[in-house]
Write a protein that holds these residues in place. Structure first.
Motif, PDB file in Angstrom:
ATOM      1  N   THR A   1      -1.951  -7.125   3.311  1.00 17.16           N
ATOM      2  CA  THR A   1      -1.077  -6.297   2.469  1.00 17.16           C
ATOM      3  C   THR A   1      -1.688  -6.132   1.077  1.00 17.16           C
ATOM      4  O   THR A   1      -2.246  -7.075   0.530  1.00 17.16           O
ATOM      5  CB  THR A   1       0.300  -6.980   2.338  1.00 17.16           C
ATOM      6  OG1 THR A   1       0.833  -7.137   3.645  1.00 17.16           O
ATOM      7  CG2 THR A   1       1.252  -6.170   1.503  1.00 17.16           C
TER       8      THR A   1
ATOM      9  N   LEU B   1       1.451   6.109   7.338  1.00 18.39           N
ATOM     10  CA  LEU B   1       0.924   6.669   6.096  1.00 18.39           C
ATOM     11  C   LEU B   1      -0.582   6.870   6.230  1.00 18.39           C
ATOM     12  O   LEU B   1      -1.223   6.243   7.079  1.00 18.39           O
ATOM     13  CB  LEU B   1       1.212   5.736   4.923  1.00 18.39           C
ATOM     14  CG  LEU B   1       2.680   5.495   4.609  1.00 18.39           C
ATOM     15  CD1 LEU B   1       2.805   4.538   3.430  1.00 18.39           C
ATOM     16  CD2 LEU B   1       3.387   6.796   4.292  1.00 18.39           C
TER      17      LEU B   1
ATOM     18  N   PRO C   1      -0.705  -0.499  -3.939  1.00 19.97           N
ATOM     19  CA  PRO C   1      -1.446   0.681  -4.402  1.00 19.97           C
ATOM     20  C   PRO C   1      -1.589   0.633  -5.927  1.00 19.97           C
ATOM     21  O   PRO C   1      -0.871  -0.115  -6.593  1.00 19.97           O
ATOM     22  CB  PRO C   1      -0.574   1.857  -3.957  1.00 19.97           C
ATOM     23  CG  PRO C   1       0.775   1.293  -3.739  1.00 19.97           C
ATOM     24  CD  PRO C   1       0.611  -0.156  -3.408  1.00 19.97           C
TER      25      PRO C   1
ATOM     26  N   GLU D   1      -4.426   7.038   4.423  1.00 23.41           N
ATOM     27  CA  GLU D   1      -5.344   6.768   3.299  1.00 23.41           C
ATOM     28  C   GLU D   1      -6.692   7.337   3.704  1.00 23.41           C
ATOM     29  O   GLU D   1      -7.149   7.114   4.826  1.00 23.41           O
ATOM     30  CB  GLU D   1      -5.483   5.267   3.054  1.00 23.41           C
ATOM     31  CG  GLU D   1      -4.274   4.625   2.412  1.00 23.41           C
ATOM     32  CD  GLU D   1      -4.317   4.638   0.891  1.00 23.41           C
ATOM     33  OE1 GLU D   1      -5.408   4.844   0.326  1.00 23.41           O
ATOM     34  OE2 GLU D   1      -3.257   4.457   0.281  1.00 23.41           O
TER      35      GLU D   1
ATOM     36  N   ASN E   1       0.976   1.401   7.240  1.00 22.36           N
ATOM     37  CA  ASN E   1       2.392   1.427   6.877  1.00 22.36           C
ATOM     38  C   ASN E   1       2.578   1.016   5.415  1.00 22.36           C
ATOM     39  O   ASN E   1       1.641   0.514   4.779  1.00 22.36           O
ATOM     40  CB  ASN E   1       3.190   0.473   7.766  1.00 22.36           C
ATOM     41  CG  ASN E   1       3.101   0.873   9.229  1.00 22.36           C
ATOM     42  OD1 ASN E   1       3.048   2.065   9.550  1.00 22.36           O
ATOM     43  ND2 ASN E   1       3.063  -0.098  10.107  1.00 22.36           N
ATOM     44  N   GLY E   2       3.764   1.230   4.932  1.00 21.58           N
ATOM     45  CA  GLY E   2       4.047   0.834   3.556  1.00 21.58           C
ATOM     46  C   GLY E   2       5.525   0.609   3.365  1.00 21.58           C
ATOM     47  O   GLY E   2       6.329   1.003   4.201  1.00 21.58           O
TER      48      GLY E   2
ATOM     49  N   THR F   1       5.775  -2.055  -4.594  1.00 19.79           N
ATOM     50  CA  THR F   1       5.255  -1.108  -3.605  1.00 19.79           C
ATOM     51  C   THR F   1       4.110  -1.781  -2.867  1.00 19.79           C
ATOM     52  O   THR F   1       3.221  -2.357  -3.503  1.00 19.79           O
ATOM     53  CB  THR F   1       4.744   0.177  -4.296  1.00 19.79           C
ATOM     54  OG1 THR F   1       5.798   0.727  -5.066  1.00 19.79           O
ATOM     55  CG2 THR F   1       4.280   1.198  -3.284  1.00 19.79           C
TER      56      THR F   1
ATOM     57  N   ARG G   1       1.326  -1.651   0.721  1.00 23.90           N
ATOM     58  CA  ARG G   1       0.714  -0.931   1.834  1.00 23.90           C
ATOM     59  C   ARG G   1       0.037  -1.949   2.752  1.00 23.90           C
ATOM     60  O   ARG G   1      -0.464  -2.979   2.283  1.00 23.90           O
ATOM     61  CB  ARG G   1      -0.339   0.057   1.336  1.00 23.90           C
ATOM     62  CG  ARG G   1       0.203   1.160   0.445  1.00 23.90           C
ATOM     63  CD  ARG G   1       0.938   2.209   1.264  1.00 23.90           C
ATOM     64  NE  ARG G   1       1.332   3.348   0.455  1.00 23.90           N
ATOM     65  CZ  ARG G   1       2.517   3.445  -0.170  1.00 23.90           C
ATOM     66  NH1 ARG G   1       3.411   2.468  -0.089  1.00 23.90           N
ATOM     67  NH2 ARG G   1       2.806   4.522  -0.878  1.00 23.90           N
TER      68      ARG G   1
END
Lengths: 311, 764
Positions: free
Chosen positions: B627, B566, B630, B568, B587-588, B615, B617
């Motif tokens: 970790t 992913l 979001p 950002e 990653n997420g 959720t 990320r």
């Protein structure tokens, strides 16, 4: 045996189907209740940890005259910059394998949290890497950082640009306050003769207005004024080709214009601060190991103009 | 990850080679044993249409109840059904929003009959039609996580000034929003860039107006909306999370009619007319705040920018032959903001919008072989020109253009099998240029990658089982990797009231979005390059669908989504030449459960939705590698949506939303950098990323719609009053630190207060 298993499977299916049919509402409601219970949020409060903040900006051709060490102040406490200095720390700089111990204070006297090296000991040289080591008196903080000093830079297009502005007098520029948008001075800079620019070198333009009492009432957002009464504007450039607009000047009178070739540490700090406003702290842009702040370096050239209003 | 991919592939191989084939399998499947004739040697195929407008009906069911045979119309309104010959059979045709129709007929051996069924629209939905239609859809399509919406379901809901499709989608469980002033869709832990947004098959890259407040879709032009929250089939690709497919009306084939809608913010109009062998539909809307401010002189007096947006839709449909349909459609929309100050010598001009056009050709080769070939061109642009004369200005020019050719074949080769295969070729052009004054551009990209994809899928439907399995292969130039996306969905009818569903699949995404946290207008799409690999996800979904009471449908689903590579956006970018310069890579994962209780029949319709979600990320360069959640991670989300038909004249509607507060980062400390000759600003140091929560969000909206006659004998007009945020709860948008006071304080920035609006719609 197989028949028994088959019957058992069919029985389980029928039973589960009937249970689900008759208890659909209860199933939904209990799932809702259960999930609401397990879905409560856990807010993780961030614990405050004191950090050492380094403020040090080396200039090519200059001594290391100011390495400032401060402590962070927890949110909610009164912030007084005069009380945050870190005293009695062991501060040293290593270059070309030789380590220099910095003195506490300034060349003119003792100032809490400030450290320096006399000009006679060391002058900052372009292309060299300077490593900072700090150990606080209580031994709790060990801070390290490194900077590579950019190549010298100088203005190359000042005279032409001022002539293009059509003012006649080289060091005096007239600003028509009825037409701010028409005021643009393109200025260029480049390496010193025989010098060179590093690949991907970044630049910064600064305008420092000394006579802040002669404030320009610009309709466009102007530069911030700091506690030293200087009006100053800084922004990053990808090339040393600078259009100076009215927006950059906070006051009439003497204005010093500087072009800086800045190192990565300084660039990354500046990326977090635009026009005096802090955009947000990003750990990925912090290059001080074991602490925070900036251990940056630059090569710089300056010139001063006198800005006066159109009569 | 590789293991799960291998497992999925092996499963697919097993499915393809060892599945029972043909009708024989049906007769041996307990417990719903049905007397099905040995030979289904005739075929009935064709279109289902609205009898008043001639529009094709998507998702209509055609079934032979006694034989448990059925089919559902595709997006072109086409179906094909294998039936036995030599005996009377009763065909039932139905769809939500229509009265069901019954036909009795007999087929000859080997007959292939082409028909068109016309359905009569119904204002009050009968329970049986809806339930049977939904049951048939479930029998025929084992698709998980799908929600279909028709315009009739949207028209009576509170609108907050402007009816908006995305705001209604945000009321579904599993669909979240960044804030009430954003129309972006965050679906099951995926960010908006992970959603494939299609308008008549054309991809829209930034489907929003008014800085993200409204979506680009004109509600009067919409025929059907399909949202697939996860586990979408192989015909869709290039995104990780979800699909929103909007189909616009073809237009009325029988008579000319139109509709005018006057609102506080904008007005819109639609006209439909028969033309040639088909129809033409045109619609448009525009905001008029700028006109009002200019006319009253307020714009000059208040020295505020001029702003408006407009959009238009057009669709021309023709049937040159019995088996062919050509459709030419277009969309254009633009937001425009201008600000000029003569004294300051400064000017800001901003334009952004989407343009798309499509040419579709559907052709029926045989009754059981349906094809579609379509060409799309889509363009999103955002341009900013700010600053003053003399080269001091700042320009921003961002464009993505997409030329896509799609082809697909649907082959109904046996009653229980439908084979679907197709291809996609997309030529992209990304242009991005940022320039300050006469400086060399800070960014100057002009990339033209080619995306190619092919897919094949088989739908095997035989009560009580149905399995859809397929694989999609895709890749993009500039990155030497091949996306291999096997996907499989299955359903099992446990009883007439209960159906179990499951889906596992892989998804690749080759475009990344540098999302501007302040204004979505400045979002920049970029293709993967040699420095960063494509994103990919694996989705696992398990669901249960049941009919707890007559007229109600209850769906419970759980999901787990693993997302890799992913992106950002890096902070403070001043120049970027590769993807690695622009993005952090990480990653997420997301998991959760949803409950969706829906009532589509009778005077009271609507739904209750609840979502429980996590959720996360994890990026090596963000939050010190730890970790984090979001901002849109929302543990609990409750939506209640109801409309009630009080009388022939009055409809009332309400929505209530409750959601866990958004995650945010708390300031823990301050520091000051002492710059040379300058004190330096006070810098706030955030704690762990998004470790705290804003207060919970909740809001109640109400609406009332009154129908009456205006210059006509028919009841052709409606007047609606909406009250947004009825109990005036000022929800928190964001939390800011006020550094102008010492010690610094936290200030909450609040969202909208109670807001009454009204609108008038007139049909002619």
């Amino acid at each position: 045996m197989i028949k028994t298993v088959k019957n058992l499977v069919i029985g389980v299916k029928v039973l589960s189907a009937k249970m689900l049919e008759h208890s659909a509402l209860w199933l939904a409601l209990s799932t809702l209740a259960l999930s609401t219970l397990i879905g409560c949020d856990e807010a993780v409060n961030s614990d405050y940890e004191e950090q050492i903040v380094v403020s040090a900006f080396l200039f090519e051709g200059q001594p290391i005259d100011s390495v400032v060490l401060d402590r962070t102040v927890p949110f909610g406490e009164f912030f007084d910059a005069s009380t945050t200095g870190v005293e009695d720390a062991k501060v040293s700089v290593t270059v070309d394998g030789k380590t220099y111990q910095l003195l506490e204070g300034t060349a003119s006297g003792y100032v809490p949290g400030r450290y320096y090296l006399p000009a006679s000991d060391l002058i900052v040289t372009a292309g060299k890497t300077y490593e900072l080591q700090v150990v606080t008196a209580d031994g709790k903080h060990h801070v390290k950082a490194s900077t590579r000093v950019p190549q010298p830079i100088r203005f190359t297009g000042i005279i032409d640009s001022l002539r293009r502005a059509g003012q006649g007098i080289m060091d005096t520029v007239v600003l028509d306050t009825n037409l701010f948008g028409g005021f643009v001075l393109p200025i260029t800079a480049g390496p010193t003769p025989g010098g060179f620019a590093e690949p991907n070198q970044k630049y910064m333009i600064q305008v420092l207005s000394y006579d802040t009492l002669k404030k320009i009432n610009t309709p466009i957002q102007g530069p911030p004024v700091d506690t030293a009464s200087f009006s100053r504007y800084s922004f990053l450039q990808t090339a040393p080709l600078v259009p100076l607009s009215a927006r950059l000047f906070g006051a009439f009178g003497r204005n010093r214009i500087a072009i800086l070739a800045v190192d990565t540490n300084w660039v990354d700090y500046q990326r977090q601060v635009v026009n005096g406003r802090f955009l947000g702290y990003h750990p990925s842009l912090n290059h001080v190991e074991g602490g925070m702040g900036v251990w940056g370096s630059a090569a710089r050239d300056t010139f001063t103009i006198y800005l006066k209003p159109k009569e | 990850m590789k293991f799960s991919r291998l497992l999925l592939f092996l499963f697919l191989i097993l499915f393809v080679f060892f599945q029972p084939v043909g009708s024989q399998a049906v007769t041996t499947s307990p417990p719903l044993k049905v007397a099905i004739p040995d030979s289904l040697d005739a075929i009935i195929a064709g279109f289902v249409r609205d009898s008043t407008s001639g529009e094709t009906v998507i998702g209509a069911s055609v079934r032979v109840r006694a034989l448990k045979l059925g089919a559902v119309t595709n997006k072109s309104g086409y179906f094909a059904l294998h039936v036995p010959s030599g005996r009377n059979i009763t065909l039932e045709v139905g769809s939500v929003g229509y009265r069901s129709a019954t036909f009795v007929t007999t087929f000859a051996t080997g007959e292939e009959r082409q028909v068109t069924f016309n359905l009569l629209p119904s204002s009050i939905q009968g329970a049986e039609v809806t339930v049977e239609s939904d049951r048939e859809k479930e029998r025929q399509e084992p698709q998980v996580s799908r929600v279909s919406l028709q315009p009739s379901q949207m028209s009576n809901l509170p609108k907050a000034g402007e009816a908006d499709l995305f705001r209604i989608l945000q009321l579904l469980p599993g669909v979240q929003t960044a804030s009430e002033i954003s129309s972006g869709l965050y679906i099951r832990g995926g960010s908006p860039d992970q959603n494939l947004i299609l308008l008549d098959g054309s991809v829209l890259y930034n489907p929003s107006h008014f800085f993200g407040f409204f979506s680009t879709f004109n509600p009067d032009a919409i025929k059907d909306v399909e949202l697939i929250k996860g586990g979408f089939p192989v015909e869709y690709g290039g995104r990780l999370s979800a699909v929103v497919s909007v189909t616009n009306k073809d237009g009325d084939r029988n008579q000319t009619n139109g509709k005018l809608s006057l609102g506080l913010i904008s007005s819109r109009g639609t006209i439909e007319t028969p033309i040639g062998s088909g129809a033409l539909s045109l619609s448009g809307r525009r905001t008029y705040l700028d006109i009002i401010l200019d006319a009253t002189g307020l714009a000059k007096e208040l020295d505020i920018p001029s702003y408006h947006f407009y959009d238009f839709n057009g669709k021309l449909t023709q049937n040159p032959g019995e088996n062919d349909k050509l459709s030419l459609s277009g969309y254009g929309g633009q937001d425009k903001l201008d600000y000029k100050s003569d004294k300051a010598g400064s000017a800001i001009g901003m334009n952004w919008g989407n343009r798309s056009g499509a040419l579709d050709w559907t052709h029926v080769f045989k009754s059981n072989l349906f094809s579609k070939l379509d060409f799309h061109a889509s363009n999103y642009y955002a341009q900013l020109d700010a600053g003053a004369a003399g080269g001091e200005g700042f320009t921003w020019d961002n464009q993505i253009t997409d030329y896509t050719l799609n082809g697909s074949l649907e082959y109904f080769y046996q009653q229980h099998h439908k084979l679907k295969l197709g291809f996609q070729g997309s030529l992209y052009q990304f242009k991005f240029k940022v320039q300050s004054g006469n400086n060399p551009p800070g960014a100057d990209l002009n990339l033209k990658p080619l995306y190619v994809a092919g897919y094949i899928q088989d739908e095997w439907t035989s009560d009580p089982f149905a399995i859809t399995a397929g694989v999609r292969l895709d890749g993009i130039t500039g990155r030497s990797e091949l996306g291999f996306d096997p996907r499989i969905s299955a359903r099992y009818i446990l009883s007439p009231q209960i159906t179990l569903k499951a889906s596992v699949g892989m998804y690749h995404q080759y475009l990344k979005l540098a999302s501007n946290p302040t204004l979505s207008v400045f979002d920049v799409w970029l293709p993967v390059d040699s420095t960063q690999a494509s994103s990919y996800a694996t989705q696992y979904i398990l669901g249960l669908s049941m009919i707890p009471f007559e007229g109600y449908i209850l769906e419970i689903e759980g999901y787990y989504k693993d997302m890799r590579n992913l992106a950002e956006i890096r902070p403070g970018i001043i120049s970027g030449h590769t993807l690695n310069d622009v993005f952090f890579l990480g990653n997420g994962w997301a998991y959760g459960g949803e409950i969706f209780l829906q009532r589509q029949v009778g005077n009271l319709t609507g739904w209750l939705g609840y979502a429980l979600a996590w959720t996360r990320r994890k990026f090596p360069d963000i939050n010190e590698g730890e970790t984090f959640a979001p901002t849109y991670d929302r543990r609990n989300d409750v939506n209640l949506v109801l409309t009630y038909r009080l009388s022939d004249r009055w409809n009332v509607g309400t929505t209530f939303v409750y959601g866990t507060g958004q995650a945010y980062s708390q300031t823990t400390a301050f520091m000051q950098i002492r710059e040379p000759e300058y004190q330096g600003p006070l810098l706030a140091i955030p704690g762990k990323k998004n470790s705290l929560r804003l207060p919970s969000y909740h809001r109640l909206d109400l609406s009332a719609t009154y129908s009456f006659s205006l210059f006509s004998d028919k009841r052709n007009a409606t007047f609606d009053i909406d009250i947004y945020n009825v109990y005036n709860h000022r929800n928190t948008w964001t939390r800011q630190v006020d550094q102008t006071v010492n010690p610094a304080q936290i200030n909450d920035i609040k969202l909208l207060p109670i807001l009454p609006t009204f609108g008038l719609q007139v049909s002619f």
